[in-house]
Design an enzyme around this catalytic site. Structure first.
Site, short mmCIF file in Angstrom:
data_model
loop_
_atom_site.label_atom_id
_atom_site.label_comp_id
_atom_site.label_asym_id
_atom_site.label_seq_id
_atom_site.Cartn_x
_atom_site.Cartn_y
_atom_site.Cartn_z
N GLY A 55 0.71 -1.17 -0.12
CA GLY A 55 0.03 0.09 -0.14
C GLY A 55 0.63 1.17 0.11
O GLY A 55 1.71 1.41 -0.62
N TYR A 56 0.54 2.10 0.89
CA TYR A 56 1.12 3.57 0.88
C TYR A 56 2.75 3.55 1.55
O TYR A 56 3.33 4.09 1.19
CB TYR A 56 0.16 4.38 1.55
CG TYR A 56 -0.88 5.02 0.59
CD1 TYR A 56 -0.50 6.24 -0.09
CD2 TYR A 56 -2.03 4.61 0.94
CE1 TYR A 56 -1.35 6.62 -1.23
CE2 TYR A 56 -3.11 5.40 -0.18
CZ TYR A 56 -2.77 6.27 -1.06
OH TYR A 56 -3.77 6.80 -1.73
N TYR A 241 -16.53 4.48 7.68
CA TYR A 241 -14.88 4.68 8.04
C TYR A 241 -14.50 5.79 9.03
O TYR A 241 -14.39 5.62 10.26
CB TYR A 241 -14.33 5.21 6.52
CG TYR A 241 -12.58 4.99 6.57
CD1 TYR A 241 -12.15 4.07 6.40
CD2 TYR A 241 -12.11 6.10 6.82
CE1 TYR A 241 -10.86 3.75 6.36
CE2 TYR A 241 -10.58 5.90 7.02
CZ TYR A 241 -10.05 4.99 6.80
OH TYR A 241 -8.71 4.70 6.92
#
Length: 402
Positions: A55-56, A241
């Site tokens: 991912g990041y 979220y």
């Protein structure tokens, strides 16, 4: 060396195997997509990336090497290959990243283990002192379902739930043939200590513990900076979220950043920030109800204007290394998500969201792109890879002594 043909087998968005050659090619593509160095520093900055393999965090590692010229340490937790199963995709991505770093003359060591443990923190501290000296930058990008507190031995488990009441949302799934379906799902609200447990896993406690232990051993350089990678996202996914248990953990992460920022400024003239990234297809995000549909629609609106993680993290490194000033909002957050939360973009995505059905989804969302991106997380659907050919699966972990 064991070689075999690896075909994609999945349960929903979770793949059971990964493809070494595909993972290697993806890392190469990310490296090539990173902007060229903006300037040549007097000496390579020393950096630690916690959560460097996916991912990041992976984007931060590759952008740090290719754009900022870092040297230092990456920490991740990946499974080795066995006789029956491939390694995790992050294992193969790390091997490929280490090879590219070596080829380009960067001294980068990768450690595999539990980032939450004091043993890993001690190992990193010892390696910093012996090989690199003081640390200039720390990127924190850890996504985990559970965490054991090294002081108490208590294991906490995160929960993906709304707070207060059940949450209904549209979501996107694919059947075994890859046919998309838009369906309604309901998630029951947090109960008991779900919020506290999620904060204990995904909040700022471990990030702060990393800083504490490195500071106690006098390993933070003057002007040291640290960034924890985060996400806010669209109002369309807010209920599960930002306003849910994960959001409570993100709020704790941001509060931790403010506390650390004050301490580091006094201690070494340093900075601590959260970096709010834009949407991307990651192994973590695909597990969140509604996110798959939202990202597919976002890509349908933006097309190639959707900003990939490698570009976003190159921007962050520019700010951390002084290529351009650190740009934070009123809450001390670096915002890399302006392209996503632009009001016109969100209005267009919302219109498509409201109209999304099984009949309309193929023209509203870029499903071919999304489906390919999910497969690419595991090294599949990568152009130029012959998936009918046997490939070596027993790829060794990068040698820390080379």
């Amino acid at each position: 060396m064991s070689e075999r043909v690896i075909t994609p087998r999945s349960r929903g968005f979770l793949f059971l195997d990964s493809h070494p050659a595909g993972c290697e090619r993806l890392v190469q593509e990310m490296w090539e997509a990173a902007p060229s160095p903006a300037r040549v520093p007097d000496s390579a900055p020393v950096a630690l990336v916690v959560g460097s393999s996916a991912g990041y965090g992976l984007a931060a590692t590759i952008a740090g090497l290719a754009r900022a010229g870092i040297r230092g340490i990456g920490v991740c937790f990946e499974k080795a290959p066995t006789e029956r199963r491939t390694a995790t995709a992050g294992w193969y991505r790390t091997a490929a990243t280490a090879e590219l770093a070596r080829r380009h003359g960067h001294d980068m060591v990768f450690l595999n283990g539990d980032a939450f443990s004091d043993e890993m923190k001690d190992q990193v501290a010892d390696l910093l002192r012996q090989r690199f000296g003081r640390l200039d930058h720390l990127i924190y990008s850890v996504a985990s379902p559970r965490r054991t507190d090294p002081e108490t031995g208590t294991t906490y488990a995160s929960a993906l739930k709304p707070i207060g009441e059940a949450y209904c949302t549209k979501t996107l799934v694919f059947d075994g043939d890859g046919t998309p379906e838009v369906k309604e799902v309901e998630t029951q609200p947090a109960e008991g200590d779900d919020v506290e447990q999620t904060i204990a896993v995904m909040g700022g406690a471990d990030w702060e513990r990393w800083i504490d232990q490195l500071a106690d051993r006098d390993l933070l350089a003057d002007g040291f900076s640290t960034a924890a990678l985060s996400y806010i996202g669209s109002p369309l996914t807010d209920g599960i979220y930002r306003q849910g248990t994960i959001g409570a953990a993100k709020a704790h992460l941001e509060a931790t950043a403010r506390t650390l920022d004050e301490r580091l400024e006094k201690l070494v003239g340093g900075r601590a920030v959260t970096s709010v990234n834009g949407a991307a297809v990651t192994q973590s995000s695909t597990a969140i109800p509604g996110i798959a549909l939202y990202v597919g629609l976002l890509r349908g609106v933006l097309g190639e204007a959707l900003v990939p993680p490698i570009a976003q993290l190159s921007d962050l490194w520019d700010q951390l290394t002084g290529v351009r000033p650190l740009d934070t909002d009123e809450d001390g957050r670096v915002r890399l998500d302006g392209w996503e939360l632009n009001s016109a973009v969100q209005a267009a995505v919302t219109e498509r969201w409201d109209s999304a059905t099984n009949e309309t989804i193929t023209r509203l969302a870029d499903l071919d792109w999304f489906h390919a991106e999910v497969q690419r997380l595991y090294g599949f659907a990568v152009p130029g890879i012959d998936y009918t050919a046997p490939t070596a699966t027993q790829v060794p972990w990068p040698d820390a002594t080379s």
